[in-house]
Structures are given as structure tokens and as C-alpha cells.
Design an enzyme around this catalytic site. Structure first.
Site, PDB file in Angstrom:
ATOM      1  N   LYS A   1      41.213  46.180  44.580  1.00  0.00           N
ATOM      2  CA  LYS A   1      41.363  44.541  44.501  1.00  0.00           C
ATOM      3  C   LYS A   1      42.619  44.174  44.355  1.00  0.00           C
ATOM      4  O   LYS A   1      43.063  44.148  43.209  1.00  0.00           O
ATOM      5  CB  LYS A   1      40.205  44.017  43.688  1.00  0.00           C
TER       6      LYS A   1
ATOM      7  N   GLY B   1      32.966  43.139  44.502  1.00  0.00           N
ATOM      8  CA  GLY B   1      31.909  42.507  43.800  1.00  0.00           C
ATOM      9  C   GLY B   1      32.099  42.688  42.245  1.00  0.00           C
ATOM     10  O   GLY B   1      33.071  43.697  41.681  1.00  0.00           O
TER      11      GLY B   1
ATOM     12  N   SER C   1      31.759  44.931  39.477  1.00  0.00           N
ATOM     13  CA  SER C   1      31.486  46.480  39.494  1.00  0.00           C
ATOM     14  C   SER C   1      32.469  47.171  38.535  1.00  0.00           C
ATOM     15  O   SER C   1      33.168  47.772  39.015  1.00  0.00           O
ATOM     16  CB  SER C   1      31.266  47.149  40.979  1.00  0.00           C
TER      17      SER C   1
ATOM     18  N   ALA D   1      33.822  50.244  36.668  1.00  0.00           N
ATOM     19  CA  ALA D   1      33.417  51.410  36.812  1.00  0.00           C
ATOM     20  C   ALA D   1      32.302  52.355  35.696  1.00  0.00           C
ATOM     21  O   ALA D   1      31.691  53.021  36.046  1.00  0.00           O
ATOM     22  CB  ALA D   1      34.930  52.354  36.913  1.00  0.00           C
TER      23      ALA D   1
ATOM     24  N   LYS E   1      40.740  36.915  41.297  1.00  0.00           N
ATOM     25  CA  LYS E   1      40.011  36.723  39.940  1.00  0.00           C
ATOM     26  C   LYS E   1      40.751  37.239  38.859  1.00  0.00           C
ATOM     27  O   LYS E   1      40.699  36.947  37.777  1.00  0.00           O
ATOM     28  CB  LYS E   1      38.659  37.056  40.142  1.00  0.00           C
TER      29      LYS E   1
ATOM     30  N   SER F   1      37.208  44.975  31.443  1.00  0.00           N
ATOM     31  CA  SER F   1      38.248  44.470  32.146  1.00  0.00           C
ATOM     32  C   SER F   1      39.806  44.593  31.515  1.00  0.00           C
ATOM     33  O   SER F   1      40.106  43.924  30.683  1.00  0.00           O
ATOM     34  CB  SER F   1      37.993  43.048  32.523  1.00  0.00           C
TER      35      SER F   1
ATOM     36  N   GLU G   1      46.163  44.744  37.703  1.00  0.00           N
ATOM     37  CA  GLU G   1      46.235  44.136  39.339  1.00  0.00           C
ATOM     38  C   GLU G   1      46.709  42.740  39.226  1.00  0.00           C
ATOM     39  O   GLU G   1      47.349  42.025  40.234  1.00  0.00           O
ATOM     40  CB  GLU G   1      45.176  44.478  40.128  1.00  0.00           C
TER      41      GLU G   1
END
Length: 336
Positions: A105, A133, A135, A137, A188, A251, A278
Site C-alpha cells: 500500500k 483492506g 488486514s 499480517a 490512510k 500498525s 509507508e
């Protein structure tokens, strides 16, 4: 059963391999790093990234891109900055009939391209599926119920990915708004950095909710201006992914923001996370896109100043709170 080759043996690559193999597929993991391949070959586990998640003995692990030659489904699971170089290297090994999908992403710095566009520019004749979406890992690997989206301009490709990967613990919806899906997933991360900073400053729930809500509005405004559909940002790859990335300690973008909010310099915070953040590059690219499109993105602008120009986080908050008075619905983006 499908022959699946996963490019990238980080946390998400491993989680996809574990999940796909558990439902009967033939799976091979590729990594450019010999030490990573050796670790997974002999120990069958990356205890740092996914402790307790063990690869089945018949999951292949290799540094040789020739493994892609037998793939029916080729999944890109490398960090966004490695997508182009990986696509360049694997291009000559991709079978003509293989379906390609990407789970990273992000946006490419310099070109401002979405990642499916990057892959398609290096591997001709393929329409790439974007898998996106909420998700993490850590949860996919452990079979926690997860719901994502498969988006592609060619419906048959998205349907193939849905058929091969969907299982009792992973529900996949189809979407043809590739622009909206990819932008939601990339941008996001910027807001997750901001949410982490808010937590680091101990600003409380009100401020974090405001950042998430107004952040989603910014994402949607830019997304619609770039050709995405407004309703996409109210779905899994918009508000869904935003919620999970802004609230979970899984995150790395939120964790990085937390360190910045506690007083650490952005570059030092990224180093401490130890994995790709990211949202750092996405902030730069989002700002460039917003200026080009004439779309107002005040949170993105303040994040750019904090991350790249050393603005104090508290001043960034003050700048947002002291903006001219507005009407919340001046720009309607959830449809009419």
C-alpha cells in the site's frame, strides 16, 4: 489448488503463504535476501516478525526468480519502494497466463504512480489486481477473520484472486475502482502517522477521532479528483483500513507517529521501527498530488511540515485548529 508464488518474505508475505497453503494451494516464497531464505528454510519461522507462525514443510523458499515461471498467481508482497525493481527483475519469468496481484500500500516517489501502474509499466500484457483492506499480517497469519477487496480493471482477474484466496477466515469482495482502492490504502498511512502523533502527545480520543474523520475527508477529496469513486472511501479500503491502521499497535505507521509525538525526530523514529513506514513517502507524494489537483489537504500539509521540515507537532496541531471557519459539508464526497 493453484500454484502461487509470493514475491517478498516479510510479515505479509509469510502470512499469505501460511494462509494460502492451509487451504490446499502450492506455495513458494521468494526473497532477494539469502539470510531471510536460510532462516525460513531451516527454522520455518521468523520469530521477530511473526513469532509462532510456522511455514508448512512443503512451502518453498528461494532467492531464484525462476520460481515465478510456474506460477498461476503471482503475489507482490514487497515494500512499495521495491515494487518497481522487483517487477523489473521478475518480468522475464512471468508466465503469459499468470494473474498478478499486489498487496503493498503506497505510491511511488518521483512518478506518483499507484503500485499496480508501476507493475504494469514493467510487465506488459497484464492487468494487476490490487488487494487491499484492513488486514494486519499478524492476524491474517493466525486465521483471524479478515475482509479485503480485490480490485482490477479486468473483472476475471479479480474473480480469480477471489476464488483462489477466499476461505472461511478471509472474505474477499470485488471492486472495479482501482484508483479509489489504491489511494485509500496508500493515504490512510499518512493519517495513521498523524493518529500516532496524537497518541504520543496524549491528546485524547476527541482529537484522534477528528484526525481520522477529517483525514478520511481529505483522502476522499483527492481520490475523487483523481478519478476514484466517492463510495469506495466509505468501504473497506477507505474507512475500514483507516480505522485499523490508526488504532492498532500492529500498525508500524501508528507506532512511528507515536514516537514522533513523544519527541523523537521523524528519521530516528523510522529507524527505530526497523521496517518500511509507508506513510512517510505517501505524505510527500500526497502533498504533490494535492497541489497539482488543487485539492485542499490541511492534515497532509501539516504532516509534510512535521516529517520533512521539522515542524513541532504541537505547532502543527495549532495550525490545524486555527484555520478559517468552514462548513463541514461544503464539499460533499459520499455521493449525492
Amino acid at each position: 489448488m493453484a500454484k502461487i508464488v509470493i514475491l517478498g518474505a516479510g510479515g505479509f508475505g509469510i502470512s499469505l503463504a501460511v494462509m494460502a497453503r492451509s487451504y490446499g494451494n502450492e506455495v513458494t516464497l521468494w526473497s532477494p535476501f539469502q539470510e531471510e531464505v536460510d532462516l525460513l528454510t531451516y527454522e520455518r519461522e521468523n520469530k521477530k516478525l511473526l513469532p509462532g507462525v510456522v511455514l508448512e514443510p512443503d512451502v518453498g523458499v528461494s532467492t531464484d526468480l525462476a520460481v515465478a515461471e510456474g506460477a498461476q498467481l503471482l503475489l507482490f508482497a514487497v515494500p512499495s519502494q521495491a515494487v518497481r525493481s522487483t517487477a523489473q527483475k521478475v518480468a522475464s519469468h512471468v508466465p503469459e497466463g499468470a494473474v498478478l496481484a499486489n498487496v503493498a500500500k503506497g505510491l511511488e516517489n518521483g512518478t506518483q504512480l499507484r503500485l499496480t501502474q508501476v507493475i504494469e509499466s514493467e510487465i506488459g500484457g497484464h492487468q494487476v489486481v490490487a488487494l487491499s483492506g484492513p488486514s494486519h499480517a499478524e492476524e491474517v497469519a493466525r486465521g483471524v477473520p479478515t475482509t479485503i477487496v480485490a480490485a482490477c480493471k479486468v473483472r476475471a482477474n479479480a474473480e480469480y484472486v477471489q476464488t483462489v484466496l477466499m476461505n472461511p477466515n478471509l472474505r474477499i469482495y470485488l471492486n472495479d475502482d482501482v484508483v479509489g482502492v489504491e489511494l485509500g490504502g496508500a493515504l490512510k498511512n499518512v493519517i495513521a502517522l498523524a493518529a500516532g502523533i496524537s497518541d504520543g502527545l496524549k491528546l485524547g480520543d476527541n482529537a484522534k477521532a477528528a484526525l481520522m474523520t477529517r483525514g478520511l475527508s481529505e483522502i476522499a477529496r483527492l481520490g475523487v479528483a483523481m478519478g476514484g469513486r466517492s463510495e469506495t472511501f466509505a468501504g473497506l479500503t477507505g474507512v475500514g483500513d483507516l480505522i485499523v491502521t490508526c488504532t492498532s499497535m500492529h500498525s508500524r505507521n501508528r507506532r512511528c507517529g507515536l514516537l514522533i509525538g513523544q519527541g523523537m525526530a521523524a528519521t530516528d523514529a523510522i529507524k527505530q521501527i526497523g521496517m518500511t513506514v509507508e506513510g512517510y513517502t505517501a505524505t510527500l507524494v500526497a502533498r504533490e498530488l494535492s497541489l497539482q489537483a488543487g485539492v485542499e489537504m490541511p492534515i497532509v500539509e501539516q504532516m509534510f511540515q512535521v516529517l520533512y521540515n521539522g515542524l513541532d507537532c504541537r505547532q502543527g496541531i495549532k495550525n490545524l485548529m486555527s484555520r478559517p471557519r468552514k462548513h463541514e459539508s461544503e464539499q460533499v464526497w459520499f455521493g449525492e
